[in-house]
Design an enzyme around this catalytic site. Structure first.
Site, PDB file in Angstrom:
ATOM      1  N   THR A 113       0.826  -1.220   0.000  1.00  0.00           N
ATOM      2  CA  THR A 113       0.000   0.000   0.000  1.00  0.00           C
ATOM      3  C   THR A 113       0.845   1.248   0.000  1.00  0.00           C
ATOM      4  O   THR A 113       0.514   2.250  -0.647  1.00  0.00           O
ATOM      5  CB  THR A 113      -0.922  -0.006   1.238  1.00  0.00           C
ATOM      6  N   ASP A 165       1.749  -6.247  -4.502  1.00  0.00           N
ATOM      7  CA  ASP A 165       0.890  -6.313  -3.329  1.00  0.00           C
ATOM      8  C   ASP A 165       1.418  -7.499  -2.522  1.00  0.00           C
ATOM      9  O   ASP A 165       1.731  -8.547  -3.096  1.00  0.00           O
ATOM     10  CB  ASP A 165      -0.554  -6.563  -3.769  1.00  0.00           C
ATOM     11  N   SER A 166       1.509  -7.364  -1.216  1.00  0.00           N
ATOM     12  CA  SER A 166       2.181  -8.437  -0.466  1.00  0.00           C
ATOM     13  C   SER A 166       1.383  -9.735  -0.479  1.00  0.00           C
ATOM     14  O   SER A 166       1.913 -10.792  -0.130  1.00  0.00           O
ATOM     15  CB  SER A 166       2.512  -8.004   0.959  1.00  0.00           C
ATOM     16  N   THR A 196       1.539  -4.589   4.095  1.00  0.00           N
ATOM     17  CA  THR A 196       1.346  -4.994   5.492  1.00  0.00           C
ATOM     18  C   THR A 196       0.710  -6.377   5.626  1.00  0.00           C
ATOM     19  O   THR A 196       0.910  -7.043   6.637  1.00  0.00           O
ATOM     20  CB  THR A 196       0.450  -3.976   6.226  1.00  0.00           C
ATOM     21  N   ASP A 197      -0.026  -6.812   4.594  1.00  0.00           N
ATOM     22  CA  ASP A 197      -0.825  -8.032   4.769  1.00  0.00           C
ATOM     23  C   ASP A 197       0.015  -9.269   5.083  1.00  0.00           C
ATOM     24  O   ASP A 197      -0.387 -10.111   5.882  1.00  0.00           O
ATOM     25  CB  ASP A 197      -1.680  -8.292   3.514  1.00  0.00           C
ATOM     26  N   LYS A 244      -0.041  -8.928  12.225  1.00  0.00           N
ATOM     27  CA  LYS A 244      -0.969  -7.873  11.793  1.00  0.00           C
ATOM     28  C   LYS A 244      -2.296  -8.111  12.507  1.00  0.00           C
ATOM     29  O   LYS A 244      -2.925  -9.153  12.326  1.00  0.00           O
ATOM     30  CB  LYS A 244      -1.159  -7.881  10.268  1.00  0.00           C
ATOM     31  N   TYR A 304      -3.768 -30.156  30.224  1.00  0.00           N
ATOM     32  CA  TYR A 304      -5.024 -30.911  30.072  1.00  0.00           C
ATOM     33  C   TYR A 304      -4.777 -32.272  29.429  1.00  0.00           C
ATOM     34  O   TYR A 304      -3.815 -32.449  28.673  1.00  0.00           O
ATOM     35  CB  TYR A 304      -6.000 -30.132  29.181  1.00  0.00           C
TER      36      TYR A 304
HETATM   37  N1  ASP Z   1      -2.735  -5.238   0.299  1.00  0.00           N
HETATM   38  C1  ASP Z   1      -1.637  -4.424   0.791  1.00  0.00           C
HETATM   39  C2  ASP Z   1      -0.385  -5.269   0.790  1.00  0.00           C
HETATM   40  O1  ASP Z   1      -0.207  -6.059   1.661  1.00  0.00           O
HETATM   41  C3  ASP Z   1      -1.944  -3.892   2.149  1.00  0.00           C
HETATM   42  C4  ASP Z   1      -0.927  -2.969   2.734  1.00  0.00           C
HETATM   43  O2  ASP Z   1       0.209  -2.851   2.304  1.00  0.00           O
HETATM   44  O3  ASP Z   1      -1.261  -2.307   3.751  1.00  0.00           O
HETATM   45  O4  ASP Z   1       0.394  -5.165  -0.116  1.00  0.00           O
END
Ligand code: ASP
Length: 334
Positions: A17, A57-58, A89-90, A160, A281
């Site tokens: 982004t 785009d990631s 960020t993804d 994230k 458990y």
């Molecule tokens: N879709 C974007 C990415 O991961 C989102 C971002 O960068 O915030 O490339």
């Protein structure tokens, strides 16, 4: 600051982004002069070199790209004081975790960052995130980090946690390595990774690892299917402290069969915070008896990438088990 005192920072761009503009189908990463305009301001403080490595785009970043990114970082050692990697960020937490393992004992600061709003937007969080990342890259503290919203965390502890909010990342089960305060960048020296040997680039990572979120009553035949498809590692996000149902009658081989067939199975918790512990458990003990590996308080991203990396390194089942009892760069609390 005189020119000679400026720290030399390499910015490796990969898209995301932060580098996106509005196209016909929504935001898409594009090479533009927006980053250059932003860097011109930062050049007051740092000597900056830019390497435009990819523009994705990631969501489109795969293990192949992890290797390209890690190689670019490793090859830049010795040419600069620190490295900033701009990234979507993804999947940034996955890339930062894998970079931690591929770049064992990396001996300079490597700081991943990005933004929720494109740099081209007047209200973007990108300028602030870049500044935090550059300050960390100039700090001299070696390791792989993620800088976002004035906080710095270990790359292998970042997750994230917000799809849109500016405080998009959290450091899970580990203190922040640093943050920006009224006095500038404040580092927590005890939270920094410790170097244990020379820096090494070890990029081999297996793709045959599956991350499975357990759901109530999940059909155990899924494990037979995964093994038949060639998976060699499975990370399970189990319930709570690490429980998994065992009452179901099932004619196939299930999880025990997968382990018998040589698959390494790591069990973490689907709870984000605190550590899984299979000793509490009966539903956890039964897993231990089968031979699963405890994932402790690792993030799913770190457990997955560590297992991909361990299998890629050609480690045996026992070596992988021993590896998960060690912290390589702060990814697990022992
Ligand atoms: N879709 C974007 C990415 O991961 C989102 C971002 O960068 O915030 O490339």
């Amino acid at each position: 600051m005189g020119n000679t005192e400026k720290k030399h920072i390499l910015l490796i761009t990969t898209g995301g982004t932060i580098a996106s503009v509005l196209g016909g189908e929504g935001l898409e990463p594009r090479r533009s002069d927006v980053m250059e305009r932003e860097l011109n301001q930062l050049r007051t403080y740092y000597r900056i070199t830019v390497q435009d490595l990819m523009c994705l785009d990631s969501s489109n970043i795969r293990p192949e790209e992890w290797v390209i990114i890690a190689r670019a970082i490793f090859e830049a050692r010795g040419t600069c004081d620190g490295i900033v990697v701009s990234h979507g960020t993804d999947t940034m937490a996955y890339t930062a975790s894998m970079a931690t393992f591929m770049l064992e004992n990396i001996d300079l600061p490597v700081v991943f960052t990005g933004s929720q709003l494109p740099l081209a937007d007047f209200l973007s969080d990108g300028p602030g995130n870049l500044r935090t990342a550059f300050a960390m890259a100039a700090s001299g503290a070696p390791g792989v980090f993620l800088a976002f919203d004035r906080k710095i965390m270990l790359g292998c502890r970042a997750v994230k946690v917000r799809a849109a909010g500016f405080s998009a990342f959290e450091s899970i089960n580990s203190r922040y390595v640093g943050n920006v305060t009224a006095t500038g960048l404040a580092l927590d020296r005890d939270a920094l990774p410790k170097l244990t040997g020379p820096a090494r680039f070890r990029p081999q990572a297996s793709r045959q690892v599956f991350l499975l979120k357990l759901t109530p009553g999940l059909d155990p035949s899924i494990f037979d299917t995964l093994v038949d498809q060639g998976y060699r590692g499975i990370v399970i996000e189990a319930f709570g402290l690490g429980g998994m149902h065992f009452l179901q009658q099932y004619p196939g081989r299930g999880l025990a069969g997968a382990i018998e067939r040589g698959v390494s199975v790591v069990v973490c918790s689907q709870c984000l915070y605190d550590s899984s512990n299979l000793n509490v458990y009966q539903v956890g003990k039964k897993l231990l008896d089968m031979g699963v590996i405890q994932g402790g308080d690792m993030t799913s991203e770190a457990a997955l990438t560590k297992l991909m990396w361990a299998i890629g390194q050609g480690m045996s089942g026992e070596q992988i088990r021993a590896l998960f009892r060690r912290s390589l760069a702060g990814e697990i609390t022992l």
